[in-house]
Enzyme design. Structure first.
Site, PDB file in Angstrom:
ATOM      1  N   ARG A 138       0.846  -1.183   0.000  1.00 50.63           N
ATOM      2  CA  ARG A 138       0.000   0.000   0.000  1.00 50.63           C
ATOM      3  C   ARG A 138       0.883   1.234   0.000  1.00 50.63           C
ATOM      4  O   ARG A 138       1.684   1.449   0.917  1.00 50.63           O
ATOM      5  CB  ARG A 138      -0.944   0.027   1.207  1.00 50.63           C
ATOM      6  CG  ARG A 138      -1.836   1.269   1.175  1.00 50.63           C
ATOM      7  CD  ARG A 138      -3.057   1.163   2.049  1.00 50.63           C
ATOM      8  NE  ARG A 138      -2.747   1.208   3.470  1.00 50.63           N
ATOM      9  CZ  ARG A 138      -3.682   1.313   4.425  1.00 50.63           C
ATOM     10  NH1 ARG A 138      -4.957   1.360   4.093  1.00 50.63           N
ATOM     11  NH2 ARG A 138      -3.345   1.337   5.691  1.00 50.63           N
ATOM     12  N   GLU A 184     -12.728   4.193   0.371  1.00 54.53           N
ATOM     13  CA  GLU A 184     -12.876   4.303   1.821  1.00 54.53           C
ATOM     14  C   GLU A 184     -13.499   5.627   2.230  1.00 54.53           C
ATOM     15  O   GLU A 184     -13.157   6.197   3.264  1.00 54.53           O
ATOM     16  CB  GLU A 184     -11.520   4.094   2.510  1.00 54.53           C
ATOM     17  CG  GLU A 184     -10.353   4.824   1.867  1.00 54.53           C
ATOM     18  CD  GLU A 184      -9.016   4.395   2.440  1.00 54.53           C
ATOM     19  OE1 GLU A 184      -8.966   3.849   3.554  1.00 54.53           O
ATOM     20  OE2 GLU A 184      -7.995   4.631   1.762  1.00 54.53           O
TER      21      GLU A 184
END
Length: 261
Positions: free
Chosen positions: A77, A156
């Site tokens: 990530r 998100e």
């Protein structure tokens, strides 16, 4: 003559070939030793976290080297979708990138361009200098670079959920990962990842991404929640983290041995 090398399959390839959902865990300590222990566990994939963990480029390189002998697939990530950051990650040998906080199709287009060489993108060319191309020991790396890189984006936020179909539909996005923690914060229920409204938003995102023909994943530390998301169509899940396992394990020891007397 130099050795001609091949690179392992990407996470995109692994998902396409899998006959079941892929289970993984976070690697956050920055310790190559811990990463290697996790890599040999039998899990399908590891997420090396460059957003919320104390890892930089040198540490990520060491973590990738530590897990390389094992059949696990490492995904990294990135701290952001910045094109320079993504270029550096790809050059050090990251093949599978997860970009956080992608809220729109335009942002998704930008990160796709960041991981592709011109004329399809803006990735800087430094293969002769980089571990990503094994210092030009991977034959035809520049021509085949798209085959060696898979890109996943993270939804998100409320905006990301609303735009999930458009985000997933961007050519070059190989999958979407839903983050319930930040999604809960975006929805005004900070810390309540299993709030019914959050769960419903996750399910809507699943439906939109799957309708676009892309795999969708999710983070869920609670086994019951993870199982429910798998039954709802998740193709890949994260069900724990090295730091959380260590913290809870240490607390269990303390509860057992320090609460006496």
């Amino acid at each position: 003559m130099p050795i001609r090398l091949s690179l392992p399959p990407t996470f995109r390839d692994r998902l396409e070939a899998a006959d079941r959902p892929q289970a993984g865990m976070w690697v956050c300590t920055g310790s190559p030793l811990v990463a290697e222990i996790c890599a040999g566990s039998g899990l399908d994939w590891l997420l090396i976290d460059g957003e919320h963990s104390p890892v930089g480029l040198e540490t990520i390189t060491a973590l990738l080297q530590a897990v390389a002998p094992y059949p696990v697939t490492p995904v990294v990530r990135a701290p952001s979708g910045d094109a320079v950051v993504l270029k550096q990650l790809l050059d050090l040998g990251v093949q599978n990138v997860l970009v956080p906080m992608v809220d729109t199709a335009e942002q998704a287009h930008d990160v796709v361009r960041a991981v592709r060489y011109p004329p399809r993108g803006v990735r800087g060319v430094g293969s002769a200098l980089s571990r990503g191309a094994r210092w030009n020991r991977v034959e035809n790396y520049l021509a085949d670079a798209d085959r060696y890189v898979s890109l996943f984006v993270q939804v998100e936020s409320v905006a990301g959920v609303e735009n999930a179909a458009l985000i997933a539909g961007v050519d070059g996005v190989d999958g979407v990962f839903v983050g319930p923690s930040d999604l809960a914060a975006s929805m005004g229920v900070l810390g309540q990842q299993t709030h019914p409204a959050v769960t419903a938003a996750v399910h809507r995102t699943f439906e939109a991404v799957r309708a676009a023909g892309k795999p969708v994943g999710v983070n869920a530390f609670d086994p019951a929640v993870a199982q429910a998301y798998l039954e709802a169509g998740a193709s890949f899940v994260l069900t724990g983290a090295d730091v959380a396992l260590l913290a809870r394990g240490a607390e269990t020891l303390a509860d057992r041995w320090c609460a006496q007397g």
